[in-house]
Design a protein around this motif. Structure first.
Motif, PDB file in Angstrom:
ATOM      1  N   GLN A 205      39.714  38.740  27.504  1.00  0.00           N
ATOM      2  CA  GLN A 205      41.050  39.328  27.644  1.00  0.00           C
ATOM      3  C   GLN A 205      41.087  40.466  28.656  1.00  0.00           C
ATOM      4  OE1 GLN A 205      42.225  40.404  23.662  1.00  0.00           O
ATOM      5  NE2 GLN A 205      42.346  38.279  22.984  1.00  0.00           N
ATOM      6  N   ARG A 206      39.930  40.930  29.077  1.00  0.00           N
ATOM      7  CA  ARG A 206      39.894  42.022  30.057  1.00  0.00           C
ATOM      8  C   ARG A 206      40.306  41.492  31.432  1.00  0.00           C
ATOM      9  NH1 ARG A 206      36.319  46.800  28.878  1.00  0.00           N
ATOM     10  NH2 ARG A 206      36.571  47.086  31.127  1.00  0.00           N
ATOM     11  N   SER A 207      41.191  42.207  32.084  1.00  0.00           N
ATOM     12  CA  SER A 207      41.652  41.775  33.403  1.00  0.00           C
ATOM     13  C   SER A 207      40.617  42.026  34.485  1.00  0.00           C
ATOM     14  CB  SER A 207      42.949  42.502  33.771  1.00  0.00           C
ATOM     15  OG  SER A 207      42.727  43.897  33.869  1.00  0.00           O
ATOM     16  N   ASP A 208      39.597  42.863  34.165  1.00  0.00           N
ATOM     17  CA  ASP A 208      38.577  43.174  35.166  1.00  0.00           C
ATOM     18  C   ASP A 208      37.289  42.397  34.938  1.00  0.00           C
ATOM     19  OD1 ASP A 208      37.825  44.436  32.832  1.00  0.00           O
ATOM     20  OD2 ASP A 208      37.555  46.419  33.717  1.00  0.00           O
ATOM     21  N   LEU A 222      36.541  30.005  34.057  1.00  0.00           N
ATOM     22  CA  LEU A 222      37.399  29.894  32.878  1.00  0.00           C
ATOM     23  C   LEU A 222      38.566  30.860  32.939  1.00  0.00           C
ATOM     24  CD1 LEU A 222      34.710  29.731  30.043  1.00  0.00           C
ATOM     25  CD2 LEU A 222      35.933  27.824  31.086  1.00  0.00           C
ATOM     26  N   HIS A 223      38.407  31.947  33.661  1.00  0.00           N
ATOM     27  CA  HIS A 223      39.395  33.026  33.624  1.00  0.00           C
ATOM     28  C   HIS A 223      39.384  33.723  34.964  1.00  0.00           C
ATOM     29  CE1 HIS A 223      40.331  37.361  33.027  1.00  0.00           C
ATOM     30  NE2 HIS A 223      41.251  36.912  32.224  1.00  0.00           N
ATOM     31  N   LYS A 224      40.571  34.025  35.445  1.00  0.00           N
ATOM     32  CA  LYS A 224      40.678  34.708  36.721  1.00  0.00           C
ATOM     33  C   LYS A 224      41.862  35.640  36.680  1.00  0.00           C
ATOM     34  CE  LYS A 224      41.301  33.755  41.648  1.00  0.00           C
ATOM     35  NZ  LYS A 224      42.652  34.320  41.756  1.00  0.00           N
ATOM     36  N   ARG A 225      41.695  36.862  37.164  1.00  0.00           N
ATOM     37  CA  ARG A 225      42.797  37.806  37.223  1.00  0.00           C
ATOM     38  C   ARG A 225      43.937  37.232  38.037  1.00  0.00           C
ATOM     39  NH1 ARG A 225      39.936  43.111  39.229  1.00  0.00           N
ATOM     40  NH2 ARG A 225      40.007  41.793  41.052  1.00  0.00           N
ATOM     41  N   SER A 226      45.132  37.265  37.488  1.00  0.00           N
ATOM     42  CA  SER A 226      46.280  36.702  38.187  1.00  0.00           C
ATOM     43  C   SER A 226      46.627  37.494  39.431  1.00  0.00           C
ATOM     44  CB  SER A 226      47.498  36.666  37.255  1.00  0.00           C
ATOM     45  OG  SER A 226      47.816  37.963  36.797  1.00  0.00           O
TER      46      SER A 226
END
Length: 237
Positions: A205-208, A222-226
């Motif tokens: 859940q961390r944006s960084d 899996l996850h990338k800051r928008s």
């Protein structure tokens, strides 16, 4: 303060792609600046290749930042021959890469002062650290506070990891995929699994933080800051 230095790594990104009359998933290579994140989380099964990838990326990041390179070893060198063999294998794999190793079985903040400010840190691995936290008799004081609550355990470890991130230039975390064996667990093992899942969710859940899944040595995002626009220069690296 955000560094103006860069360290690009090549990852795979899955995306839906429209095709006449059907939808299908495809992957493409993407170059991502590792130094635009505070942390990287790599989830993978045993022998997935995540450790080798993380070691190479940590080495590249430390070179780009001209920063110390720290390895947080969580597996304890006890009398178990399997553990001893794993430790020896990992030591041989990272030999000559410039790592300074710190052995931290539990409570990451106990040796916080030994981690240089701005360093690049590789934590190997989250699952072993959590097992030590939950079951090692030497950690009885923290265990008594948690009272087998997965939520309390995960909150405590997320706070510890946040302190490490605040101190480092980059934190790379290896995590085992422990949710696919199909068995039903009870007691302490179930608490460990639930806390593991909560920690992974909290990190993602961390944006960084950049989250990846590694299989057969291939890293899938899996996850990338928008708000981050990464260079699509995979063909050039």
């Amino acid at each position: 303060m955000k560094s103006n230095k860069t360290c690009y790594i090549e990852l795979l990104q899955a995306e839906e792609s429209p095709k006449t009359g059907e939808n299908f998933i495809r992957t493409r290579s993407r170059a991502v600046d590792l130094l635009s994140y505070r942390a990287l989380l790599a989830i993978g099964g045993s022998k997935s290749g995540k450790s080798r990838l993380l070691e190479n990326w940590a080495q590249a990041a430390a070179k780009a930042l001209d920063a110390p390179l720290i390895y947080l070893a969580t597996l304890q060198a006890d009398e178990d021959p399997e553990n001893q063999a794993r430790i020896a294998r990992h030591q041989a794999q990272r030999a000559g890469k410039g790592f300074h190793s710190l052995e931290i079985a539990y409570d990451l903040t106990r040796q916080l002062d030994e981690i240089p400010q701005g360093s690049v840190v590789l934590l190997e691995c989250l699952g072993t650290l959590l097992a030590n936290e939950c079951f090692d008799p030497a950690n009885a004081d923290r265990q008594a506070l948690w009272q087998d609550s997965a939520k309390l355990i995960s909150d405590s470890l997320l706070a510890d990891l946040a302190q490490i991130m605040d101190r480092t230039g980059l934190l790379l975390i290896a995590a085992n995929d422990v949710f696919c064996d199909g068995e039903i667990f009870t007691g302490g093992t179930r608490t460990w699994l639930e806390a593991n899942g909560l920690i992974l969710q909290g990190l993602a859940q961390r944006s960084d933080l950049l989250a990846l899944e590694v299989s057969a040595g291939l890293p899938l995002m899996l996850h990338k800051r928008s708000q981050t626009v990464d260079s699509e220069i995979a063909e050039e690296i």
